[in-house]
Design an enzyme around this catalytic site. Structure first.
Site, PDB file in Angstrom:
ATOM      1  N   HIS A   1      -7.458  37.412  14.775  1.00  0.00           N
ATOM      2  CA  HIS A   1      -7.886  37.867  13.446  1.00  0.00           C
ATOM      3  C   HIS A   1      -9.413  37.806  13.448  1.00  0.00           C
ATOM      4  O   HIS A   1     -10.005  36.962  14.127  1.00  0.00           O
ATOM      5  CB  HIS A   1      -7.298  36.888  12.422  1.00  0.00           C
ATOM      6  CG  HIS A   1      -7.482  37.278  10.994  1.00  0.00           C
ATOM      7  ND1 HIS A   1      -8.677  37.119  10.334  1.00  0.00           N
ATOM      8  CD2 HIS A   1      -6.612  37.773  10.074  1.00  0.00           C
ATOM      9  CE1 HIS A   1      -8.542  37.508   9.076  1.00  0.00           C
ATOM     10  NE2 HIS A   1      -7.291  37.916   8.890  1.00  0.00           N
TER      11      HIS A   1
ATOM     12  N   CYS B   1      -7.252  43.093   9.635  1.00  0.00           N
ATOM     13  CA  CYS B   1      -8.417  42.286  10.060  1.00  0.00           C
ATOM     14  C   CYS B   1      -8.343  41.950  11.552  1.00  0.00           C
ATOM     15  O   CYS B   1      -8.649  40.822  11.961  1.00  0.00           O
ATOM     16  CB  CYS B   1      -8.545  41.002   9.237  1.00  0.00           C
ATOM     17  SG  CYS B   1      -8.755  41.308   7.494  1.00  0.00           S
TER      18      CYS B   1
ATOM     19  N   LYS C   1      -0.912  30.991   2.985  1.00  0.00           N
ATOM     20  CA  LYS C   1       0.082  31.509   3.927  1.00  0.00           C
ATOM     21  C   LYS C   1       1.286  30.579   4.007  1.00  0.00           C
ATOM     22  O   LYS C   1       2.169  30.774   4.836  1.00  0.00           O
ATOM     23  CB  LYS C   1      -0.538  31.644   5.320  1.00  0.00           C
ATOM     24  CG  LYS C   1      -1.622  32.694   5.414  1.00  0.00           C
ATOM     25  CD  LYS C   1      -1.080  34.005   5.921  1.00  0.00           C
ATOM     26  CE  LYS C   1      -2.186  35.045   6.051  1.00  0.00           C
ATOM     27  NZ  LYS C   1      -1.693  36.258   6.704  1.00  0.00           N
TER      28      LYS C   1
ATOM     29  N   GLN D   1      -0.798  31.526  10.671  1.00  0.00           N
ATOM     30  CA  GLN D   1       0.502  32.218  10.567  1.00  0.00           C
ATOM     31  C   GLN D   1       1.676  31.283  10.839  1.00  0.00           C
ATOM     32  O   GLN D   1       2.824  31.697  10.649  1.00  0.00           O
ATOM     33  CB  GLN D   1       0.582  33.375  11.576  1.00  0.00           C
ATOM     34  CG  GLN D   1      -0.629  34.246  11.654  1.00  0.00           C
ATOM     35  CD  GLN D   1      -0.988  34.858  10.323  1.00  0.00           C
ATOM     36  OE1 GLN D   1      -0.090  35.232   9.547  1.00  0.00           O
ATOM     37  NE2 GLN D   1      -2.264  34.935  10.031  1.00  0.00           N
TER      38      GLN D   1
ATOM     39  N   ASP E   1      -5.655  28.459  15.790  1.00  0.00           N
ATOM     40  CA  ASP E   1      -5.563  29.060  14.465  1.00  0.00           C
ATOM     41  C   ASP E   1      -4.081  29.054  14.071  1.00  0.00           C
ATOM     42  O   ASP E   1      -3.278  29.811  14.617  1.00  0.00           O
ATOM     43  CB  ASP E   1      -6.117  30.491  14.532  1.00  0.00           C
ATOM     44  CG  ASP E   1      -5.955  31.237  13.217  1.00  0.00           C
ATOM     45  OD1 ASP E   1      -5.396  30.659  12.262  1.00  0.00           O
ATOM     46  OD2 ASP E   1      -6.391  32.405  13.150  1.00  0.00           O
TER      47      ASP E   1
END
Lengths: 340, 152
Positions: free
Chosen positions: A57, A298, A160, A137, A134
């Site tokens: 992202h 993105c 999220k 998600q 990261d």
């Protein structure tokens, strides 16, 4: 704040048992920027490099790109194959004595690919290179095993994971805590201020300049309390089943195509319907109260490497049902008829 | 299918998005305007042949949704051959019509333009309709002179 921290502590039963490792931020983006500018930049010199992947992202790309530009370091990239999976055969070469950090996503926000983060972390640690994951998600949707993975940094966003917008977390191992400097200065975050000098609190409180987003953090705590009531294996089984059902429907359309085809995939699926523009697909489905996302998500470099300017993305969660999938496919059948 | 969606994707818009007018990159290009929406990635280039007085030739190419493609197609079809003054006036009227500053009875616009009235139920698609028009208006206002013709 204390209650939210308590929720977070039990959320990471091992890795984050020490509350000093957790900072509340505006979201995963700010968390990454803190690591990039508040930690990495001061250790980065011309000739050094930072390793990311081609499926990041923008929030896990631009901060590293910018610190590299500012310091003369190089941004190295783990490639992605046409199925949308990381190509790791040259990882050991890409990880070299000038690599100062690796930053990769656990799950692709575009393709749904679940990356072998444990393998990447192990390879990086053999060369004493720290790794940022990261988890935007994945946290709240997939099992996160910080201790097993041995991740050095983990970032994620409340919105999220059923929480409010504008709130997130930066987790870092104890050994990095003392090396993280604030990006913002002001009221809070300090031990003592004189006209000529300021002594800051230790991490994470050194990041608390300005008024705290108390409502957001309490919301995040409530979201975590909710998630803890879920059986994470049952969650992934349910969303996996819906993804399989959706893929059967997509294939049955004849002109439906998944973008990427990762073997290990979460419940995020990017697709295209013939030559119908993703925004026209999303707008059509919205007319039936089906919320999907269209665009580049993105992740422009990833889409470019996959040869598409935009996709439609569905993502399934615990509240979705087989009926939702059925309605989505029925909507796509109607869409196809309308544009034929 | 809901009526507002049917109105948004009117027959004129569907036709222009399926068979856009002058949808090609001409061989001799010296002046283009780039219409780009970084939020969605839609991107068109409009190739302009004009002098101080006239918009002589227009072509376009690129990628975008049915709405932005149809609207650019109608821009190209309508403004080609117009004087710069007429073209600017049409841009202005169309922008004001889409932004609801002028009603359909207050503008001198053809059915091609009025076909976009369905977008008023979808304010999130205003940018799609106006993508190329905003850039064209800027070009015309700038007084820039492009290559006189796009063909030898």
């Amino acid at each position: 704040m204390t209650l939210a921290l308590k929720s977070l502590k039990s959320f990471f039963p091992i890795g984050a048992s020490n509350p000093k490792t957790i900072a509340f931020t505006k979201g995963a983006t700010e968390s990454i920027n803190i690591v990039a500018h508040g930690y990495l930049k001061k250790n980065l010199k011309k000739g050094d490099n930072v390793l990311i992947s081609a499926m990041e992202h923008h929030s896990n790309l631009i901060p590293w790109q910018q610190v590299c530009e500012e310091t003369g370091a190089t941004l190295e990239v783990i490639p992605v194959n046409e199925d949308g999976e990381l190509v790791l055969k040259k990882l050991n070469t890409q990880l070299n004595h000038r690599t100062r950090l690796v930053a990769i996503t656990h799950i692709s926000n575009v393709l749904g690919t679940i990356n072998p983060v444990e393998e990447v972390i192990a390879a990086a640690h053999k060369k004493n290179i720290p790794v940022l994951i990261d988890g935007a998600q994945s946290v709240g949707h997939y099992p996160i095993e910080i201790k097993k993975w041995d991740a050095d940094f983990l970032v994620f966003s409340a919105h999220k994971m059923f929480g409010p917008l504008g709130t997130g977390v930066l987790y870092c191992k104890d050994e990095f805590a003392a090396q993280i400097s604030p990006l913002n200065y002001g009221g809070g975050g300090i031990k003592n201020v004189e006209l000529s000098n300021t002594v800051f609190l230790d991490y994470p409180h050194n990041l608390e300049a300005g008024t705290a987003n108390i409502a957001g953090v309490i919301g995040l705590g409530a979201a975590i309390d909710f998630i803890q009531q879920l059986d994470m294996n049952e969650t992934t089984r349910h969303t996996g089943e819906l993804s399989t059902y959706f893929m059967e429907g997509l294939r049955s359309l004849g002109n439906g195509r998944r973008v990427g085809n990762p073997k290990n995939s979460g419940s995020i699926i990017s697709f295209q319907i013939g030559s119908i523009h993703p925004h026209d697909v999303a707008g059509f489905l919205a007319g039936s109260n089906i919320a999907v996302r269209a665009g580049h998500h993105c992740a422009q470099p990833l889409l470019e490497s996959m040869g598409v300017p935009a996709t439609v993305r569905v993502s399934f969660s615990i509240y979705n049902t087989r009926d939702d999938v059925y309605k989505t496919i029925a909507g796509l059948v109607e869409l196809k008829k309308f544009w034929s | 299918m809901k009526d507002d969606l049917k109105k948004l994707y009117s027959a004129i818009i569907k036709e222009h998005s399926a068979t856009p007018f002058h949808f090609e990159k001409p061989g001799k290009v010296k002046n283009t305007i780039k219409a780009y929406n970084p939020i969605c990635g839609d991107r068109f280039e409009v190739y302009i042949g004009s002098d101080e007085r006239m918009v002589n030739a227009l072509y376009f190419h690129g990628y975008g949704c049915a709405i932005s493609k149809a609207s650019t197609s109608i821009l190209v079809k309508t403004l080609e051959g117009k004087s710069r003054k007429e073209a600017l006036d049409l841009c202005d009227q169309f922008l004001r019509f889409i932004n609801k500053e002028l009603g359909s009875n207050e503008v001198m616009l053809s059915d091609d333009f009025l076909a976009f009235s369905g977008v008023h139920d979808f304010p999130e698609r205003y940018d799609c309709v106006l993508l190329s028009w905003r850039e064209m208006k800027k070009f015309l206002e700038s007084g820039a002179v492009a290559t006189k013709t796009l063909r030898n």
